[in-house]
Design a protein around this motif. Sequence first.
Motif, PDB file in Angstrom:
ATOM      1  N   LYS B  46       0.836  -1.221   0.000  1.00 49.81           N
ATOM      2  CA  LYS B  46       0.000   0.000   0.000  1.00 49.81           C
ATOM      3  C   LYS B  46       0.862   1.260   0.000  1.00 49.81           C
ATOM      4  CE  LYS B  46      -1.921  -1.153   3.930  1.00 49.81           C
ATOM      5  NZ  LYS B  46      -1.229  -2.421   4.266  1.00 49.81           N
ATOM      6  N   THR B  47       1.786   1.327   0.966  1.00 49.06           N
ATOM      7  CA  THR B  47       2.624   2.523   1.062  1.00 49.06           C
ATOM      8  C   THR B  47       3.462   2.688  -0.204  1.00 49.06           C
ATOM      9  OG1 THR B  47       2.696   2.354   3.456  1.00 49.06           O
ATOM     10  CG2 THR B  47       4.431   3.644   2.421  1.00 49.06           C
ATOM     11  N   THR B  48       3.998   1.576  -0.701  1.00 47.90           N
ATOM     12  CA  THR B  48       4.799   1.653  -1.922  1.00 47.90           C
ATOM     13  C   THR B  48       3.960   2.212  -3.074  1.00 47.90           C
ATOM     14  OG1 THR B  48       6.016  -0.265  -1.124  1.00 47.90           O
ATOM     15  CG2 THR B  48       6.298   0.315  -3.435  1.00 47.90           C
ATOM     16  N   SER B  86       1.956  11.071   5.245  1.00 48.98           N
ATOM     17  CA  SER B  86       2.681   9.802   5.216  1.00 48.98           C
ATOM     18  C   SER B  86       2.327   8.949   6.431  1.00 48.98           C
ATOM     19  CB  SER B  86       4.185  10.051   5.159  1.00 48.98           C
ATOM     20  OG  SER B  86       4.594  10.757   6.299  1.00 48.98           O
ATOM     21  N   GLN B  87       2.604   7.649   6.296  1.00 48.33           N
ATOM     22  CA  GLN B  87       2.265   6.703   7.354  1.00 48.33           C
ATOM     23  C   GLN B  87       3.028   7.021   8.625  1.00 48.33           C
ATOM     24  OE1 GLN B  87       2.777   2.669   6.107  1.00 48.33           O
ATOM     25  NE2 GLN B  87       2.212   1.803   8.080  1.00 48.33           N
ATOM     26  N   LYS B  88       4.331   7.311   8.454  1.00 55.09           N
ATOM     27  CA  LYS B  88       5.157   7.670   9.588  1.00 55.09           C
ATOM     28  C   LYS B  88       5.029   9.179   9.787  1.00 55.09           C
ATOM     29  CE  LYS B  88       9.980   7.298  10.994  1.00 55.09           C
ATOM     30  NZ  LYS B  88      10.614   8.589  10.636  1.00 55.09           N
ATOM     31  N   LEU B 162      -3.953   9.640   2.100  1.00 54.45           N
ATOM     32  CA  LEU B 162      -3.766   9.472   3.543  1.00 54.45           C
ATOM     33  C   LEU B 162      -3.302   8.042   3.801  1.00 54.45           C
ATOM     34  CD1 LEU B 162      -7.123  11.147   4.660  1.00 54.45           C
ATOM     35  CD2 LEU B 162      -4.855  12.199   4.627  1.00 54.45           C
ATOM     36  N   ASP B 163      -2.090   7.884   4.312  1.00 52.29           N
ATOM     37  CA  ASP B 163      -1.548   6.547   4.538  1.00 52.29           C
ATOM     38  C   ASP B 163      -1.679   6.204   6.017  1.00 52.29           C
ATOM     39  OD1 ASP B 163      -0.368   4.122   4.221  1.00 52.29           O
ATOM     40  OD2 ASP B 163       1.559   4.885   3.486  1.00 52.29           O
ATOM     41  N   GLU B 164      -2.642   5.360   6.330  1.00 51.29           N
ATOM     42  CA  GLU B 164      -2.949   4.978   7.710  1.00 51.29           C
ATOM     43  C   GLU B 164      -2.986   6.171   8.658  1.00 51.29           C
ATOM     44  OE1 GLU B 164      -1.210   1.460   9.306  1.00 51.29           O
ATOM     45  OE2 GLU B 164      -0.882   0.629   7.317  1.00 51.29           O
ATOM     46  N   PRO B 165      -3.886   7.104   8.383  1.00 49.89           N
ATOM     47  CA  PRO B 165      -3.896   8.324   9.196  1.00 49.89           C
ATOM     48  C   PRO B 165      -4.352   8.077  10.621  1.00 49.89           C
ATOM     49  CG  PRO B 165      -5.776   8.291   7.713  1.00 49.89           C
ATOM     50  CD  PRO B 165      -4.918   7.124   7.338  1.00 49.89           C
TER      51      PRO B 165
HETATM   52 MG   LIG Z   1       2.265   1.145   4.746  1.00 45.93          MG
END
Ligand SMILES: [Mg+2]
Lengths: 375, 316
Positions: B46-48, B86-88, B162-165
Amino acid sequence: MRRFRALIKKEMIHMLRDPRTLIFIFMMPIMQLLLLGYANNTEIKNVPTVVFNQDNSKASRALLDSFQATDYFSFDYAVYSQAEVYRLIDAGRAKVGIIIPPDYNQNVATRKTADVLVLLDGADPTIASAVMSAAALAGQAHGASVRSQQLALQGPTGSAASPVDVRTNVLYNPDLLGSYNLVPGLIAMILFQTATSLTALAIVKERERGTIEQLIVTPIRSWELIVAKIIPYILVSFANTVLIMAVGTFLFGVPLRGSLVLLFGLVGLYLLPTLGLGLLISTAAKTQQQAQLMTMPIMLPSMMLSGVFFPISSLPLFLQFVSNLLPLTYFIYILRSILVKGVGIELIIPQIVALTVFAIVLLGLAAMRFQKTLD
Amino acid sequence: MNSQPLPLEVNGLTKKFGDFTAVDHVTFSVQPGEVFGYLGPNGSGKTTSIRMLCGLLTPTEGTASILGVDVFKNPEQIKPLIGYMSQKFSLYDDLTVLENLQFYAGVYGVPESEEKKRIDEILHLAGLEERTSSPTLELSGGWRQRLALGCAIVHSPKLLFLDEPTSGVDPVARRVFWDLIYEMASKGTTIFITTHYMDEAEHCNRVAFMYRSKLMALDTPASLKSTYLHGAAWDLAANPLLETVDELTKTDGVAQASLHGDRAHVILDSTQWSPDQLTKYLAGKGITVNSIETVQSTLEDVFTLLAHRGKIGEAA
Ligand SMILES: [Mg+2]
Ligand SMILES: Nc1ncnc2c1ncn2[C@@H]1O[C@H](COP(=O)(O)OP(=O)(O)OP(=O)(O)O)[C@@H](O)[C@H]1O
């Protein structure tokens, strides 16, 4: 411009909110200067001196008296040939040789200029540089008083030039690496350290903390980011230069002979290749630790081979060649020329050209390698 | 050709890291104003995918366009159009809430005359008015996420990634966060969101399911359930319970069995079992089934099933 301003503001906040790094940046050079400066700064008095007075007149004895009055010289030997002067200096029994020509009295009396040769043993650079300026000063002062007496007695006839010209000639280590040269050396080194390693860290830090990800999805241009990153360090480097020079001048009496404008202009020029190098490292390093390790193989030869501590002429031929590839080498030469010798821009053009070439190559490479991607 | 280009069109998107394929020929498109959920287990790519779509990673293969602009040919042109969280967490810890917002307003080129109004709007939206001068370092998880969202939308992007907000955020804060997302969607922002929370997935207009780098399914939550589940999710009250779960896991036609409180939850992969048949079958294994109840199936069931099929597909 709006983007750029926002970036600069952010970089300044980063710097100002990190007082530990800031203190380190400013304390390190002062500490180094104090340590090395005091270690070097033994009091210089009664340096063993050999005199070869071929003239032996009242005038020449008066000159020698004014030398002796400075307390720097102790006339331990009087000899009757040039060869003996060299022999005593070679043997290390005398550090200074004073040679007065046979026509000294005649030249002074006829208002020509009499040449006096002072030979110095450069193996001990601290002594040599102190004695060098003492001899020059004593010669000038004596010359001036002779001339004013002549003017008072005989009125203004003949040449106005100083009647005494003290020529100094340094045997061995003609660059006189030592305390006077320490400050230029330190300025160069500190600029190198702050500029290269801090810039390298500045971008790697964003990568390591992951903030780079949020940064490169914005429309900022690579060059805006790079320039904004280095501007705070340029400011810090200039402030540091002022600080080191102030300490060097007030505590150690280091001369400030040349043009300060020229000096700061060239400090600016030198920062470009140095920052370029830092940026180049930051495009390759993944972590701050890696970046620090990567600056080592550049830092070490730069310090050893650029003439900060050892004269370049004493290096093996191969290392002399390597030293020509280091921007620091050219900058040290420039700094010493301006600070110690007081030369103008016309004598350091080749070095300026060399630094410009380094700047273009290194910044160009960095800009090419710095991509706005994570892979 | 559409007269109105879609917010996002992805075709054969692929990313390889050495021999490993992190995203494998993924194709889909996102409609204007949609809340598009991108789901999948850890490491499914997903993030990629998102990083490629934001121009942060170069794809190995494939194309993508955002509002008609080719992402990989003109990565700089899409940057003003998109927002990315970003996720992080990746804002500056040493800047205050306000300074972070001002910084992003600056780099996104929000006109100076509008900056204050826009930042006030966001502070209000995110409920951060009281905290403008707090150092970001001192914010708790939920506040950080809201600030990160705020920074991602200062320039009013058309498409928001939104990556795992909501990971690591408590249920109340999650609720507030989703209210924000709906509000933005209702104003026309298209939203592309990843999450591990199935209740959040149910809130999306459409959901894509990634499994081991591949796109396994894409539809509305309701259609996904009707297509894949045929209504077959059961809760069994049985004795002994643990043995029941073990036994069912080994049974043909059962995608997954798990413990749900004092019941065994079963997702069936085919229609070969009726409740009576299963009761008899289990009795033969020494298990007493007291009751079998058909339960409301969830997206989680769908994904468990798809993951099960994906595993079988790979083993074959
Ligand atoms: Mg991810
Ligand atoms: N730079 C990289 N180099 C090598 N492998 C990578 C890289 N980035 C990601 N991967 C691998 O690609 C796979 C997919 O990672 P990705 O981060 O896209 O997963 P994800 O679906 O976002 O997972 P999560 O739910 O944990 O966030 C993982 O196996 C990961 O280890």
